[in-house]
Design a protein around this motif. Structure first.
Motif, short mmCIF file in Angstrom:
data_model
loop_
_atom_site.label_atom_id
_atom_site.label_comp_id
_atom_site.label_asym_id
_atom_site.label_seq_id
_atom_site.Cartn_x
_atom_site.Cartn_y
_atom_site.Cartn_z
N ARG A 280 -3.29 -4.91 -5.00
CA ARG A 280 -3.59 -3.50 -4.71
C ARG A 280 -2.77 -2.94 -3.55
NH1 ARG A 280 -8.83 -2.16 -2.03
NH2 ARG A 280 -9.24 -1.19 -4.04
N MET A 281 -2.51 -1.67 -3.65
CA MET A 281 -1.74 -0.92 -2.66
C MET A 281 -2.65 -0.47 -1.53
SD MET A 281 0.42 2.58 -3.40
CE MET A 281 1.59 1.77 -4.52
N SER A 282 -2.13 -0.56 -0.29
CA SER A 282 -2.93 -0.13 0.86
C SER A 282 -2.00 0.26 2.01
CB SER A 282 -3.87 -1.25 1.31
OG SER A 282 -3.14 -2.34 1.82
N VAL A 283 -2.49 1.12 2.88
CA VAL A 283 -1.76 1.46 4.10
C VAL A 283 -1.91 0.33 5.11
CG1 VAL A 283 -1.62 3.07 6.04
CG2 VAL A 283 -2.02 3.94 3.72
N ASP A 284 -3.13 -0.15 5.26
CA ASP A 284 -3.44 -1.23 6.20
C ASP A 284 -3.27 -2.57 5.49
OD1 ASP A 284 -4.57 -3.11 7.93
OD2 ASP A 284 -6.14 -1.73 8.60
N PRO A 285 -2.47 -3.48 6.03
CA PRO A 285 -2.30 -4.79 5.39
C PRO A 285 -3.62 -5.53 5.17
CG PRO A 285 -0.64 -4.48 7.08
CD PRO A 285 -1.60 -3.34 7.21
N PRO A 292 2.29 1.40 0.57
CA PRO A 292 2.36 2.55 -0.34
C PRO A 292 3.68 2.68 -1.09
CG PRO A 292 1.26 3.21 1.67
CD PRO A 292 1.79 1.82 1.91
N ASP A 293 4.72 1.98 -0.64
CA ASP A 293 5.99 1.99 -1.37
C ASP A 293 6.05 0.89 -2.43
OD1 ASP A 293 7.03 4.14 0.07
OD2 ASP A 293 7.74 2.81 1.67
N GLY A 294 5.11 -0.05 -2.39
CA GLY A 294 5.12 -1.16 -3.34
C GLY A 294 5.71 -2.44 -2.79
N ARG A 295 6.08 -2.44 -1.50
CA ARG A 295 6.63 -3.64 -0.90
C ARG A 295 5.50 -4.51 -0.35
NH1 ARG A 295 11.92 -3.11 2.51
NH2 ARG A 295 10.85 -1.16 3.06
N VAL A 296 5.60 -5.82 -0.57
CA VAL A 296 4.56 -6.74 -0.10
C VAL A 296 4.46 -6.63 1.42
CG1 VAL A 296 3.89 -9.17 0.11
CG2 VAL A 296 4.82 -8.30 -2.05
N HIS A 297 3.25 -6.44 1.92
CA HIS A 297 3.04 -6.35 3.37
C HIS A 297 3.63 -7.58 4.06
CE1 HIS A 297 0.53 -2.80 3.61
NE2 HIS A 297 -0.29 -3.27 2.70
N GLY A 298 4.45 -7.34 5.06
CA GLY A 298 5.04 -8.43 5.83
C GLY A 298 6.33 -8.98 5.27
N PRO A 311 -5.08 0.81 -6.61
CA PRO A 311 -6.32 0.53 -5.88
C PRO A 311 -7.56 1.03 -6.60
CG PRO A 311 -5.17 2.36 -4.87
CD PRO A 311 -4.29 1.86 -5.98
N SER A 312 -7.39 2.02 -7.48
CA SER A 312 -8.45 2.51 -8.37
C SER A 312 -7.77 2.99 -9.63
CB SER A 312 -9.27 3.62 -7.71
OG SER A 312 -8.43 4.72 -7.37
#
Length: 336
Positions: A280-285, A292-298, A311-312
């Motif tokens: 799921r996509m999120s602003v907060d890791p 939100p761009d689709g890049r894996v957090h980190g 996310p929904s």
């Protein structure tokens, strides 16, 4: 009305292979390998991707090396490949920094929910058997969703078996209701089966997990667990009851609710065959897997495309949103 409105949508006749294969073959900046399966994501010491390992069922193997990498395998396999890739030996899986990876697996809830006798006929666009490339459905207004605490839902009419319940012979069959309604209103009522497509709530207990088996290429297989919540059933029941009440109040018809799945029995509710969630996509890791761009957090160079980032999910088919997100991602990748 205050609670319902019509949604008109187009069923796309596009088959991607037939439509876009000539463009892909002619492109000088795209190379397509058919029957090439991703089997490994190799990481460097910084946990960035340094290569994709690829194999075929015929035994051929090779690596794909680039500066940026995109997983676009669908909601099940996107999660599968990340779950089987530890960031360090025995460490958390790649992208599983928040324990959200593989969770929130979703699919649309679909089921017949009753029989309706309408006081008149409807335009063909509302009838499932005559949909062509354009389809209409009854959906909730935003105000009704908020007032009744409901998710996205759409009702469509289909031809099908008329309701008969031998355990309750005292109930009037739809044919009798149609005759009475026609006589009272001097009309020619029509009888239909009502089908619903509804939005499930994101549920972390619905998830993809790695099991102890492997496929023909040696890649871990997964278990898929879909679990609707009690609130999913309650919301679906409220939406169906609202439709039945509205039909009566507007003098538009009569509806017999006949849906055992409105209780807590998931087995009588169908899948929409739209796999969504899991990365799921999120602003907060802490709340998801990709930004939100689709890049894996980190990660500096790993992206995820497809409905796994939702996310929904609403009630509509996911393809248009998938394509829109893919086009946006391709623009970002091309811009560097």
């Amino acid at each position: 009305t205050e609670n319902f409105t019509s949604a008109i949508y187009r069923i796309s006749p596009v088959r991607f292979n037939d439509t876009y294969r000539p463009d892909l073959e002619a492109a000088d900046n795209v190379t397509v390998y058919l029957r090439a399966n991703l089997v490994d994501i190799r990481l460097d010491e910084s946990d960035d991707v340094e290569a994709f390992g690829v194999a075929t069922l015929q035994g051929n193997t090779f690596e794909v090396v680039g500066s940026q990498y995109v997983l676009a395998l669908g909601a099940i396999d996107n999660a599968r490949m990340l779950l089987r890739t530890p960031t360090v030996p025995s460490g958390p899986a790649l992208g599983d920094h928040s324990d959200k990876l593989g969770r929130y697996f979703m699919d649309h809830i679909e089921a017949p929910v009753g029989t309706v006798v309408l006081s008149t006929d409807l335009p063909d666009v509302y009838k499932g058997g005559n949909q062509g490339l354009v389809r209409a459905a009854l959906t909730l207004t935003p105000e009704a969703q908020q007032a009744h605490e409901l998710g996205g839902v759409a009702f469509v009419l289909e031809e099908g078996p008329r309701w008969e319940d031998p355990n309750h012979p005292e109930e009037l069959p739809p044919e009798v209701v149609a005759g009475v309604l026609g006589a009272l209103q001097d009309s020619e009522p029509t009888t239909w089966v009502v089908h619903v497509r509804a939005e499930p709530q994101p549920n972390p207990a619905s998830r993809i997990t790695i099991n102890g088996e492997v496929d023909a290429l040696g890649v871990n297989t997964v278990d898929v667990h879909r679990e609707l919540t009690a609130e999913d059933h309650a919301r679906l029941g409220r939406a169906v009851e609202l439709l039945a009440s509205e039909l009566g109040e507007q003098g538009a018809g009569w509806m017999r609710i006949d849906a055992p799945g409105l209780g807590e029995n998931d087995s009588s509710l169908f899948y929409g065959f739209h796999h969504m969630g899991t990365t799921r996509m999120s602003v907060d890791p802490a709340d998801g897997v990709v930004d939100p761009d689709g890049r894996v957090h980190g990660s500096d160079n790993l992206w995820v495309a497809g409905s796994s980032v939702f996310p929904s999910v609403g009630y509509a088919n996911p393809t248009l949103t998938i394509v829109a997100l893919a086009l946006r991602m391709s623009d970002q990748l091309a811009a560097g």
